[in-house]
Scaffold this motif. Structure first.
Motif, PDB file in Angstrom:
ATOM      1  N   VAL A  19      -4.936  -4.184  -5.265  1.00 34.37           N
ATOM      2  CA  VAL A  19      -5.418  -3.104  -4.395  1.00 34.37           C
ATOM      3  C   VAL A  19      -4.410  -2.860  -3.278  1.00 34.37           C
ATOM      4  O   VAL A  19      -4.046  -1.714  -2.991  1.00 34.37           O
ATOM      5  CB  VAL A  19      -6.816  -3.430  -3.816  1.00 34.37           C
ATOM      6  CG1 VAL A  19      -7.184  -2.458  -2.699  1.00 34.37           C
ATOM      7  CG2 VAL A  19      -7.873  -3.402  -4.910  1.00 34.37           C
ATOM      8  N   LEU A  20      -3.936  -3.921  -2.662  1.00 35.63           N
ATOM      9  CA  LEU A  20      -2.951  -3.776  -1.581  1.00 35.63           C
ATOM     10  C   LEU A  20      -1.663  -3.141  -2.096  1.00 35.63           C
ATOM     11  O   LEU A  20      -1.114  -2.230  -1.472  1.00 35.63           O
ATOM     12  CB  LEU A  20      -2.648  -5.132  -0.943  1.00 35.63           C
ATOM     13  CG  LEU A  20      -3.775  -5.744  -0.127  1.00 35.63           C
ATOM     14  CD1 LEU A  20      -3.448  -7.178   0.254  1.00 35.63           C
ATOM     15  CD2 LEU A  20      -4.063  -4.900   1.098  1.00 35.63           C
ATOM     16  N   ARG A  21      -1.189  -3.608  -3.240  1.00 35.00           N
ATOM     17  CA  ARG A  21       0.056  -3.059  -3.801  1.00 35.00           C
ATOM     18  C   ARG A  21      -0.098  -1.574  -4.117  1.00 35.00           C
ATOM     19  O   ARG A  21       0.755  -0.763  -3.768  1.00 35.00           O
ATOM     20  CB  ARG A  21       0.456  -3.843  -5.051  1.00 35.00           C
ATOM     21  CG  ARG A  21       1.838  -3.464  -5.599  1.00 35.00           C
ATOM     22  CD  ARG A  21       2.250  -4.385  -6.721  1.00 35.00           C
ATOM     23  NE  ARG A  21       1.456  -4.245  -7.922  1.00 35.00           N
ATOM     24  CZ  ARG A  21       1.714  -3.349  -8.897  1.00 35.00           C
ATOM     25  NH1 ARG A  21       2.728  -2.522  -8.794  1.00 35.00           N
ATOM     26  NH2 ARG A  21       0.942  -3.309  -9.978  1.00 35.00           N
ATOM     27  N   GLY A  22      -1.209  -1.189  -4.747  1.00 40.84           N
ATOM     28  CA  GLY A  22      -1.426   0.203  -5.114  1.00 40.84           C
ATOM     29  C   GLY A  22      -1.569   1.107  -3.901  1.00 40.84           C
ATOM     30  O   GLY A  22      -0.972   2.185  -3.834  1.00 40.84           O
ATOM     31  N   GLN A  34       4.180   5.033   0.428  1.00 42.68           N
ATOM     32  CA  GLN A  34       5.631   4.882   0.332  1.00 42.68           C
ATOM     33  C   GLN A  34       6.172   3.499   0.677  1.00 42.68           C
ATOM     34  O   GLN A  34       7.299   3.369   1.152  1.00 42.68           O
ATOM     35  CB  GLN A  34       6.341   5.941   1.197  1.00 42.68           C
ATOM     36  CG  GLN A  34       5.902   7.372   0.935  1.00 42.68           C
ATOM     37  CD  GLN A  34       6.026   7.775  -0.525  1.00 42.68           C
ATOM     38  OE1 GLN A  34       7.049   7.556  -1.138  1.00 42.68           O
ATOM     39  NE2 GLN A  34       4.976   8.341  -1.074  1.00 42.68           N
ATOM     40  N   MET A  35       5.387   2.472   0.440  1.00 44.36           N
ATOM     41  CA  MET A  35       5.862   1.101   0.638  1.00 44.36           C
ATOM     42  C   MET A  35       5.731   0.342  -0.670  1.00 44.36           C
ATOM     43  O   MET A  35       4.627   0.113  -1.144  1.00 44.36           O
ATOM     44  CB  MET A  35       5.030   0.377   1.707  1.00 44.36           C
ATOM     45  CG  MET A  35       5.222   0.879   3.078  1.00 44.36           C
ATOM     46  SD  MET A  35       4.218  -0.100   4.215  1.00 44.36           S
ATOM     47  CE  MET A  35       3.680   1.194   5.306  1.00 44.36           C
ATOM     48  N   LYS A  79       9.355  -4.735  -0.304  1.00 41.89           N
ATOM     49  CA  LYS A  79      10.553  -4.672  -1.133  1.00 41.89           C
ATOM     50  C   LYS A  79      11.414  -3.470  -0.777  1.00 41.89           C
ATOM     51  O   LYS A  79      12.639  -3.560  -0.768  1.00 41.89           O
ATOM     52  CB  LYS A  79      10.187  -4.630  -2.625  1.00 41.89           C
ATOM     53  CG  LYS A  79       9.548  -5.914  -3.117  1.00 41.89           C
ATOM     54  CD  LYS A  79      10.501  -7.050  -2.922  1.00 41.89           C
ATOM     55  CE  LYS A  79       9.985  -8.358  -3.419  1.00 41.89           C
ATOM     56  NZ  LYS A  79      10.884  -9.452  -3.150  1.00 41.89           N
ATOM     57  N   GLU A  80      10.761  -2.318  -0.514  1.00 43.27           N
ATOM     58  CA  GLU A  80      11.514  -1.135  -0.109  1.00 43.27           C
ATOM     59  C   GLU A  80      10.588  -0.076   0.446  1.00 43.27           C
ATOM     60  O   GLU A  80       9.411  -0.011   0.091  1.00 43.27           O
ATOM     61  CB  GLU A  80      12.325  -0.548  -1.264  1.00 43.27           C
ATOM     62  CG  GLU A  80      11.494   0.184  -2.299  1.00 43.27           C
ATOM     63  CD  GLU A  80      12.319   0.945  -3.335  1.00 43.27           C
ATOM     64  OE1 GLU A  80      13.146   1.779  -2.960  1.00 43.27           O
ATOM     65  OE2 GLU A  80      12.103   0.672  -4.525  1.00 43.27           O
TER      66      GLU A  80
END
Length: 178
Positions: free
Chosen positions: A133-136, A142-143, A167-168
């Motif tokens: 959930v956090l990644r999505g 834009q992170m 990561k970017e």
């Protein structure tokens, strides 16, 4: 941030926490049956979480009424005090903040409320959906991040801890169809 989290929590429709945790447990159990191995289940939980996060960010931005974050530490505070409060009814503690990473510690976790992991599932990342959930959600703003469970109360730790590493920062692309 806590007041913003309380205000956002009051704006969302709520469900019974016991029903929520039991439903989540049923999902994890079914995935274990379907994939027949813990690593594949961990991967699938993260993927499911990612898809939820991609959709959840719209509701968060619409109802939380938070502005742009100035740095990654502010992002961590918004997630911990507003996002977790809004969707899970809890707040997380932010630890180990730097320019590129932070950890979120959950002293209580409604997903794991009635859960005990059998020995054969000791490496199950039961809360891996939260990482997804956090990644999505962060990818939609834009992170690009990497999230991982570093501690889990179900593994015998005192708290559940999620490590988030930036990561970017992605650039928005605008494509003119003319």
């Amino acid at each position: 941030m806590r007041r913003v989290g309380e205000a956002a929590f009051s704006k969302v429709e709520k469900i019974n926490s016991e029903l929520f945790s039991l439903t989540y447990g049923a999902i994890v159990t079914q995935l274990l049956k379907d994939y027949e191995e813990v690593d594949a289940t961990n991967t699938q939980l993260e993927k499911m979480g990612y898809n939820i996060g991609v959709r959840l960010i719209d509701e968060f931005l619409a109802k939380a009424q938070v502005g742009n974050c100035g740095n990654f530490g502010e992002t961590a505070e918004v997630i911990a005090k507003v996002g977790f409060k809004m969707f899970l009814g809890i707040t997380a503690e932010v630890v180990g903040v730097s320019e590129k990473e932070f950890s979120l510690q959950l002293p209580e976790n409604p997903l794991a409320e009635f859960v005990e992991l059998p020995e054969q599932y000791g490496s199950l990342a039961y809360n891996n959906m939260l990482c997804g959930v956090l990644r999505g959600a962060l990818e939609m703003v834009q992170m690009r991040v990497e999230c991982s469970l570093t501690k889990d109360a179900l593994w015998g730790d005192e708290v559940t801890e999620i490590r988030v590493v930036l990561k970017e920062m992605m650039e928005e692309e605008y494509v003119d169809d003319d």
